[in-house]
Design an enzyme around this catalytic site. Structure first.
Site, PDB file in Angstrom:
ATOM      1  N   GLY A  97      15.740 -16.183 -11.397  1.00  4.05           N
ATOM      2  CA  GLY A  97      15.839 -17.419 -10.631  1.00  4.05           C
ATOM      3  C   GLY A  97      17.160 -18.043 -11.018  1.00  4.05           C
ATOM      4  O   GLY A  97      18.002 -17.399 -11.660  1.00  4.05           O
ATOM      5  N   LYS A 120      27.252 -23.484 -11.262  1.00  7.27           N
ATOM      6  CA  LYS A 120      27.252 -22.290 -12.103  1.00  7.27           C
ATOM      7  C   LYS A 120      27.768 -22.711 -13.476  1.00  7.27           C
ATOM      8  O   LYS A 120      28.849 -23.283 -13.588  1.00  7.27           O
ATOM      9  CB  LYS A 120      28.151 -21.208 -11.491  1.00  7.27           C
ATOM     10  CG  LYS A 120      28.104 -19.856 -12.198  1.00  7.27           C
ATOM     11  CD  LYS A 120      28.932 -18.839 -11.425  1.00  7.27           C
ATOM     12  CE  LYS A 120      28.864 -17.458 -12.061  1.00  7.27           C
ATOM     13  NZ  LYS A 120      29.641 -16.459 -11.262  1.00  7.27           N
ATOM     14  N   ASP A 132      22.516 -18.613 -22.313  1.00 11.01           N
ATOM     15  CA  ASP A 132      22.853 -19.985 -22.679  1.00 11.01           C
ATOM     16  C   ASP A 132      23.112 -20.871 -21.466  1.00 11.01           C
ATOM     17  O   ASP A 132      23.353 -22.074 -21.613  1.00 11.01           O
ATOM     18  CB  ASP A 132      24.061 -20.019 -23.625  1.00 11.01           C
ATOM     19  CG  ASP A 132      25.323 -19.406 -23.016  1.00 11.01           C
ATOM     20  OD1 ASP A 132      25.363 -19.174 -21.786  1.00 11.01           O
ATOM     21  OD2 ASP A 132      26.286 -19.152 -23.776  1.00 11.01           O
ATOM     22  N   GLY A 133      23.082 -20.287 -20.264  1.00  9.10           N
ATOM     23  CA  GLY A 133      23.266 -21.082 -19.058  1.00  9.10           C
ATOM     24  C   GLY A 133      24.684 -21.566 -18.829  1.00  9.10           C
ATOM     25  O   GLY A 133      24.906 -22.437 -17.979  1.00  9.10           O
ATOM     26  N   ARG A 193      18.330 -17.094  -0.800  1.00 14.92           N
ATOM     27  CA  ARG A 193      18.682 -15.682  -0.966  1.00 14.92           C
ATOM     28  C   ARG A 193      17.582 -14.782  -0.405  1.00 14.92           C
ATOM     29  O   ARG A 193      16.449 -15.219  -0.208  1.00 14.92           O
ATOM     30  CB  ARG A 193      18.879 -15.374  -2.452  1.00 14.92           C
ATOM     31  CG  ARG A 193      19.806 -16.356  -3.180  1.00 14.92           C
ATOM     32  CD  ARG A 193      19.577 -16.322  -4.681  1.00 14.92           C
ATOM     33  NE  ARG A 193      20.273 -17.418  -5.360  1.00 14.92           N
ATOM     34  CZ  ARG A 193      21.285 -17.251  -6.201  1.00 14.92           C
ATOM     35  NH1 ARG A 193      21.714 -16.041  -6.495  1.00 14.92           N
ATOM     36  NH2 ARG A 193      21.870 -18.282  -6.765  1.00 14.92           N
ATOM     37  N   ASP A 261      19.268 -10.643  -4.941  1.00  9.38           N
ATOM     38  CA  ASP A 261      19.346 -12.044  -5.332  1.00  9.38           C
ATOM     39  C   ASP A 261      20.764 -12.588  -5.209  1.00  9.38           C
ATOM     40  O   ASP A 261      20.985 -13.784  -5.432  1.00  9.38           O
ATOM     41  CB  ASP A 261      18.837 -12.233  -6.770  1.00  9.38           C
ATOM     42  CG  ASP A 261      19.624 -11.423  -7.784  1.00  9.38           C
ATOM     43  OD1 ASP A 261      19.688 -10.193  -7.634  1.00  9.38           O
ATOM     44  OD2 ASP A 261      20.181 -12.013  -8.725  1.00  9.38           O
ATOM     45  N   ASN A 262      21.724 -11.736  -4.837  1.00 13.33           N
ATOM     46  CA  ASN A 262      23.111 -12.168  -4.657  1.00 13.33           C
ATOM     47  C   ASN A 262      23.528 -12.185  -3.191  1.00 13.33           C
ATOM     48  O   ASN A 262      24.722 -12.284  -2.894  1.00 13.33           O
ATOM     49  CB  ASN A 262      24.069 -11.250  -5.424  1.00 13.33           C
ATOM     50  CG  ASN A 262      24.044 -11.520  -6.916  1.00 13.33           C
ATOM     51  OD1 ASN A 262      23.577 -12.569  -7.356  1.00 13.33           O
ATOM     52  ND2 ASN A 262      24.527 -10.581  -7.701  1.00 13.33           N
TER      53      ASN A 262
END
Length: 468
Positions: A97, A120, A132-133, A193, A261-262
């Site tokens: 996700g 992002k 770590d996002g 998506r 998912d892209n």
């Protein structure tokens, strides 16, 4: 209709329009952005900020919204990390996700399209797993270069909207560490998506699937026009996917990670990781070092998008019969061929005469490019204006056939624009990407990036200009 790239964005007032919440709480999870130790504005898209009514923000206001993520007026509060599944290198993954981003805002643009602002590198979410996002500054710079170049070359793409350096040291296994950090915001027509549909199908949530199909038709395709909305949506999406694949090829672009998912529902390219432009017409050229089997190599990108469409079709069978979906899938090769000939003619600066009549020209172009005596960029630069080139690299038998086909065509692009007088094409190969980054990493010198963006936009202006 001859292919034309998207026109320059025009100024428009800020018009928030938060539609995503109509889909209910199961479409995403409310999240908060990370708190960063530093906010240094490194890039602001001074073309597309006006299209959504945000060009009048001061630098401090911009940083507050796109570095600290204070909500925009009458918009999402809090933002949403969207839920989805996906096939990653054709292996199904139900545990993904928005893991380092979220949907931040929705608004109308200058063409009254519903637009999403998504992030992002904005920190962890429930879908971050062990990550770590965060985003490296180099990753943000690379995405600026990818989106600017693709937009200029007529590829439907997300727009890099903002890049803010955030003052952290990140450790990554695929680049020298520690490395600088950033948070990026991208603008696109949709954040939905293929994998969004896959998750809903896996959960057997028919109500949400119906709602999502209606949402996509209403907001991206002018509303349902038949009594079978799922198959109608699929036809639209397949057509957009064919155009995306064709534009990748004529641009010489390799996305690198064409997972389900892209890929979004409006056919816009986005989420640039290990992308590359292949210098030569090299079918097996790959962008990702980990793509050892060449699944997403240059020549297999149309196949990859076709395969992804099949996964979307499978998800849609939750609410519709498969026969019409299969018929649309079967028509994809023809749709791709038609789109490819249109894009090829556009890049060559000649009028398209339709798929069947264009085939001899396109076949001749591919055979000539396949010799690898000239780069893709040089080829289109030399042949994409109203002066037939005479260089030694064009004397082979294959180029003689191509020349004969070109001489039959009406040129629609002149050679008056200063881009054509520069003597060399604007390219974006990996060596230049690394050189631009080195100037930033070693000397904090952003001028090479600025100069490159200006050169890319000048090329885009030249490609959009048609002879009266």
């Amino acid at each position: 209709m001859p292919y034309k790239p998207q026109a320059e964005p025009a100024k428009s007032p800020y018009r928030p329009d938060v539609r995503i919440t109509q889909l209910g709480e199961k479409i995403g999870d409310p999240v908060q952005a990370a708190v960063f130790p530093m906010h240094e504005l490194r890039f602001r898209n001074d073309r597309w900020d006006q299209s959504v009514g945000l060009s009048d923000l001061t630098e401090d206001e911009w940083i507050n919204h796109f570095g600290r993520f204070d909500p925009l007026p009458d918009n999402l509060d809090p933002p949403l990390a969207l839920r989805y599944h996906g096939h990653q290198f054709r292996n199904y993954n139900p545990d993904i996700g928005d893991g380092r981003g979220f949907l931040f805002a929705q608004m109308r643009d200058h063409e009254n399209r519903l637009m999403d602002l998504a992030t992002k590198g904005s920190g962890t979410t429930p879908w971050s797993r062990s990550g770590d996002g965060k985003l490296t500054l180099k990753g943000g710079v690379r995405e600026i270069l990818a989106t600017e170049m693709l937009e200029a070359l007529g590829v439907e793409t997300s727009k890099t909207f903002s890049l803010i350096e955030t003052g952290e040291k990140l450790y990554r296994g695929d680049e020298p560490s520690p490395t600088r950090s950033a948070v990026m915001t991208r603008l696109s027509h949709s954040h939905i998506r293929y994998g969004t549909f896959q998750r809903i199908a896996a959960e057997r949530n028919t109500d949400l699937m119906h709602a999502l199909v209606d949402y996509c038709l209403e907001n991206f395709y002018g509303g349902a026009k038949t009594d079978n909305p799922a198959t109608e949506l699929f036809q639209y999406v397949a057509s957009r996917a064919a155009r995306l694949a064709a534009s990748y090829m004529t641009a010489g672009f390799v996305h690198g990670v064409l997972n389900t998912d892209n890929i979004n529902i409006t056919g816009e390219s986005f989420d640039y990781g290990p992308w590359r432009f292949t210098p030569y017409w090299e079918p097996g050229f790959t962008a990702a070092y980990f793509d050892r089997e060449g699944l997403y190599c240059f020549a297999r990108q149309p196949e990859a998008l076709h395969w992804n469409l099949a996964q979307l079709a499978s998800a849609l069978t939750l609410i519709c019969e498969s026969d019409q979906l299969v018929a649309t899938l079967d028509s994809f090769p023809r749709s791709y061929g038609e789109a490819f000939t249109e894009h090829m003619c556009w890049r060559l600066g000649v009028e398209s005469e339709g798929f069947d009549k264009d085939k001899p020209l396109v076949i001749a172009a591919e055979k000539a490019l396949g010799l690898k005596t000239v780069t893709i960029d040089r080829f289109f630069f030399d042949w994409g204006q109203d002066v037939i080139p005479e260089g030694a690299e064009y004397t082979s038998d294959e180029f003689k056939v191509f020349r004969q086909e070109m001489e039959k065509r009406k040129q629609v692009r002149g050679s008056e624009h200063d881009y054509w007088q520069s003597g060399a094409p604007c390219s974006m190969h990996i060596e230049e990407v690394e050189t631009i980054w080195d100037a930033i990493a070693k000397d904090d010198d952003w001028q090479p990036l600025t100069r490159k963006i200006n050169a890319i936009r000048n090329m885009g202006h030249a490609l959009r200009s048609l002879k009266p």
